[in-house]
Scaffold this active site. Sequence first.
Site, mmCIF file in Angstrom:
data_model
loop_
_atom_site.group_PDB
_atom_site.id
_atom_site.type_symbol
_atom_site.label_atom_id
_atom_site.label_comp_id
_atom_site.label_asym_id
_atom_site.label_seq_id
_atom_site.Cartn_x
_atom_site.Cartn_y
_atom_site.Cartn_z
ATOM 1 N N GLU A 265 0.877 -1.177 0.000
ATOM 2 C CA GLU A 265 0.000 0.000 0.000
ATOM 3 C C GLU A 265 0.911 1.222 0.000
ATOM 4 O O GLU A 265 1.526 1.537 1.013
ATOM 5 C CB GLU A 265 -0.912 -0.003 1.237
ATOM 6 C CG GLU A 265 -1.733 -1.270 1.412
ATOM 7 C CD GLU A 265 -2.766 -1.483 0.314
ATOM 8 O OE1 GLU A 265 -3.108 -0.499 -0.375
ATOM 9 O OE2 GLU A 265 -3.214 -2.623 0.140
ATOM 10 N N CYS A 299 -1.714 9.392 2.435
ATOM 11 C CA CYS A 299 -1.527 8.776 1.117
ATOM 12 C C CYS A 299 -2.625 9.237 0.163
ATOM 13 O O CYS A 299 -2.429 9.308 -1.038
ATOM 14 C CB CYS A 299 -1.513 7.262 1.232
ATOM 15 S SG CYS A 299 -2.943 6.633 2.107
HETATM 16 P P1 NAD Z 1 8.647 5.152 4.189
HETATM 17 O O1 NAD Z 1 8.514 4.279 3.005
HETATM 18 O O2 NAD Z 1 9.891 5.951 4.348
HETATM 19 O O3 NAD Z 1 8.518 4.287 5.545
HETATM 20 C C1 NAD Z 1 7.409 3.468 5.798
HETATM 21 C C2 NAD Z 1 7.822 2.380 6.777
HETATM 22 O O4 NAD Z 1 8.828 1.582 6.142
HETATM 23 C C3 NAD Z 1 8.458 2.916 8.060
HETATM 24 O O5 NAD Z 1 8.138 2.055 9.115
HETATM 25 C C4 NAD Z 1 9.950 2.845 7.748
HETATM 26 O O6 NAD Z 1 10.749 2.718 8.906
HETATM 27 C C5 NAD Z 1 10.018 1.595 6.912
HETATM 28 N N1 NAD Z 1 11.135 1.566 5.984
HETATM 29 C C6 NAD Z 1 11.873 2.584 5.490
HETATM 30 N N2 NAD Z 1 12.835 2.120 4.671
HETATM 31 C C7 NAD Z 1 12.690 0.774 4.648
HETATM 32 C C8 NAD Z 1 13.381 -0.273 3.985
HETATM 33 N N3 NAD Z 1 14.425 -0.046 3.162
HETATM 34 N N4 NAD Z 1 12.955 -1.534 4.174
HETATM 35 C C9 NAD Z 1 11.905 -1.807 4.977
HETATM 36 N N5 NAD Z 1 11.226 -0.851 5.645
HETATM 37 C C10 NAD Z 1 11.609 0.419 5.473
HETATM 38 O O7 NAD Z 1 7.358 6.076 4.231
HETATM 39 P P2 NAD Z 1 7.042 7.289 5.216
HETATM 40 O O8 NAD Z 1 7.714 8.496 4.710
HETATM 41 O O9 NAD Z 1 7.249 6.855 6.602
HETATM 42 O O10 NAD Z 1 5.467 7.415 5.008
HETATM 43 C C11 NAD Z 1 4.897 8.166 4.004
HETATM 44 C C12 NAD Z 1 4.610 7.328 2.759
HETATM 45 O O11 NAD Z 1 3.701 6.279 3.064
HETATM 46 C C13 NAD Z 1 3.924 8.173 1.707
HETATM 47 O O12 NAD Z 1 4.430 7.818 0.453
HETATM 48 C C14 NAD Z 1 2.463 7.773 1.850
HETATM 49 O O13 NAD Z 1 1.688 8.003 0.694
HETATM 50 C C15 NAD Z 1 2.602 6.314 2.158
HETATM 51 N N6 NAD Z 1 1.393 5.787 2.799
HETATM 52 C C16 NAD Z 1 0.584 4.962 2.073
HETATM 53 C C17 NAD Z 1 -0.602 4.508 2.619
HETATM 54 C C18 NAD Z 1 -1.527 3.611 1.843
HETATM 55 O O14 NAD Z 1 -2.380 2.976 2.450
HETATM 56 N N7 NAD Z 1 -1.411 3.531 0.525
HETATM 57 C C19 NAD Z 1 -0.948 4.873 3.924
HETATM 58 C C20 NAD Z 1 -0.080 5.692 4.643
HETATM 59 C C21 NAD Z 1 1.096 6.155 4.063
#
Ligand code: NAD
Length: 530
Positions: A265, A299
């Site tokens: 997601e 998101c």
């Molecule tokens: P992010 O991808 O940086 O991090 C999300 C999660 O993944 C965090 O827990 C982070 O620690 C972890 N993470 C980071 N790098 C990783 C890696 N290499 N391997 C595994 N895990 C890793 O995202 P963010 O900046 O924390 O959140 C915002 C993003 O999330 C935006 O793009 C937003 O649109 C998206 N989002 C999507 C939804 C949805 O349902 N589609 C909902 C909420 C947020």
Amino acid sequence: MRTTDAREETLHPGRLVSSIVGGRRPEDAPGGRISSLNPARTGDVVAEVALGDAGTFVEACRAAREAQKEWASVPAPIRSNSIKQIGRLFEANKEPLARLVTREIGKTYTESLGEVQEVIDTCDFFTGEGRRLYGQTVPSEMPDKQLFTFRVPVGVAAVITAGNFPAAVPSWYIIPALACGNAVVWKPAEYSAAIGDAFARILLHGGLPEGVVNVVQCEGPVAFEGLERALEAGLVDKVGFTGSTEVGREVGALCGRHLQSPCLELGGKNPLVVMPDADLDLAVEGALFSGFGTAGQRCTSLGTALVHESVYEGFLNRFARAVGEAPIGDPTQDVLYGPMLGERFAERFEGWLDLVHDHHTLYGSTGTGRITDANPREGFVGEPGAGIYCHPTIVSGVTEDDELFNTETFGPIVNVAGFADLDEAVRLSNAHGYGLSAAIYTRDAENALRFRERNGAGMLSVNNSTSGAEAHVPFGGNGRSGNGSRLSGIWVLDQFTRWQAMNWDYAGKLQKAQMDVIDLPADPDFRLPD
Ligand code: NAD
């Protein structure tokens, strides 16, 4: 390694949070320690976080593997009693948890209450689902033989979530995963560690056996390494990831190498189309809420308002006025939005402002970038210097060739672009390659239905904003927004169960499918008289 019982502590300001593995908290911090700060008052330390390392992640998966079989053998209606108890605990703790959401990630208190309500709704839905989890009885093509299907738990689900919906989104994974008989390893975002901890402790007090839910507090890349090792060791059967498209790609590739289909997601660039016949005030209200609510850090936040050229100026003037007048500031007050989720989000947001070019015009505030004493916003609620606040920015004159049009700019910035007819609106609404949500404002049913047919988003709104989910409808996106998986409602069951087919033959002899064919002779030459 020394551990303490995870059920024992109480939440207090500045407390230490840590991972929970098999119901115990490791006392060491092999991944280091970080402070989780209140983004509205950065002097307020919400929690000191003892981080785990890749080994902690693997251990958590091992604990989950050990606990899962017994949990799966508990009858589903009894498992769902636990979900019911958990739901009641979330209800009883709604206000303190919502206050913590506001304190740790800066969401307005009204939105935080809604966030916890979504968890309660999810628990309510899956309390009932435990009494269904239906399989099917299916007729066989052979006599004296019956076919059946069963939903079976996948096993261990590893879930990694973003922190902008620090309770609602995890519940979309964890609650159905548990109801379906899986054990869970959950890695919350580092910037919402205290909320993750409070959430987990509510789960643990809801009657779940030890090891059925495990939490790993760690940095993202560490989780990746841990996940890789756990997948290699055969300790994970399903991966759920909510976060950026960039990281989602990496997680998806890792899962692919292990023949797993993850639930991804990801980000969005959600369009809101304003047709000439739209109620412009309603469209502005929707654009304001979806563009700037949660400081544009959803998101489903509005990316680009696509406005018919005949109402472009009218919409833009009203939208700019509404944004200009909106109260912004202290999230405990009645404001449109509060601070950014944290420092790194503000820094990244400032970078995206570099994508604004000379052919664009800016509206919405008395400045751009950070709101500070030196770069103030008129009418700011509270003390700007105490927290991490950003000005709302409307960028008009955006075209599909602009990077701004095609980039998820997670923050309080909304593009406005024009179009000439519905065909162009549909094309522009798909052109960025994301496919999470899209909205259309129109009074004409034909416009709405044609837009629904031709827009590629997973979620469509008619005369409502791009944001908003309910616990019993499918949530998810396509294209750059995800791999087509869906959370919520009955649809998420396909993420956390696998179909098992069984045939039961009582003919007393071997019957061979497609070979022991029963012919029903027909007369192909039969014709009705003219
Ligand atoms: P992010 O991808 O940086 O991090 C999300 C999660 O993944 C965090 O827990 C982070 O620690 C972890 N993470 C980071 N790098 C990783 C890696 N290499 N391997 C595994 N895990 C890793 O995202 P963010 O900046 O924390 O959140 C915002 C993003 O999330 C935006 O793009 C937003 O649109 C998206 N989002 C999507 C939804 C949805 O349902 N589609 C909902 C909420 C947020």
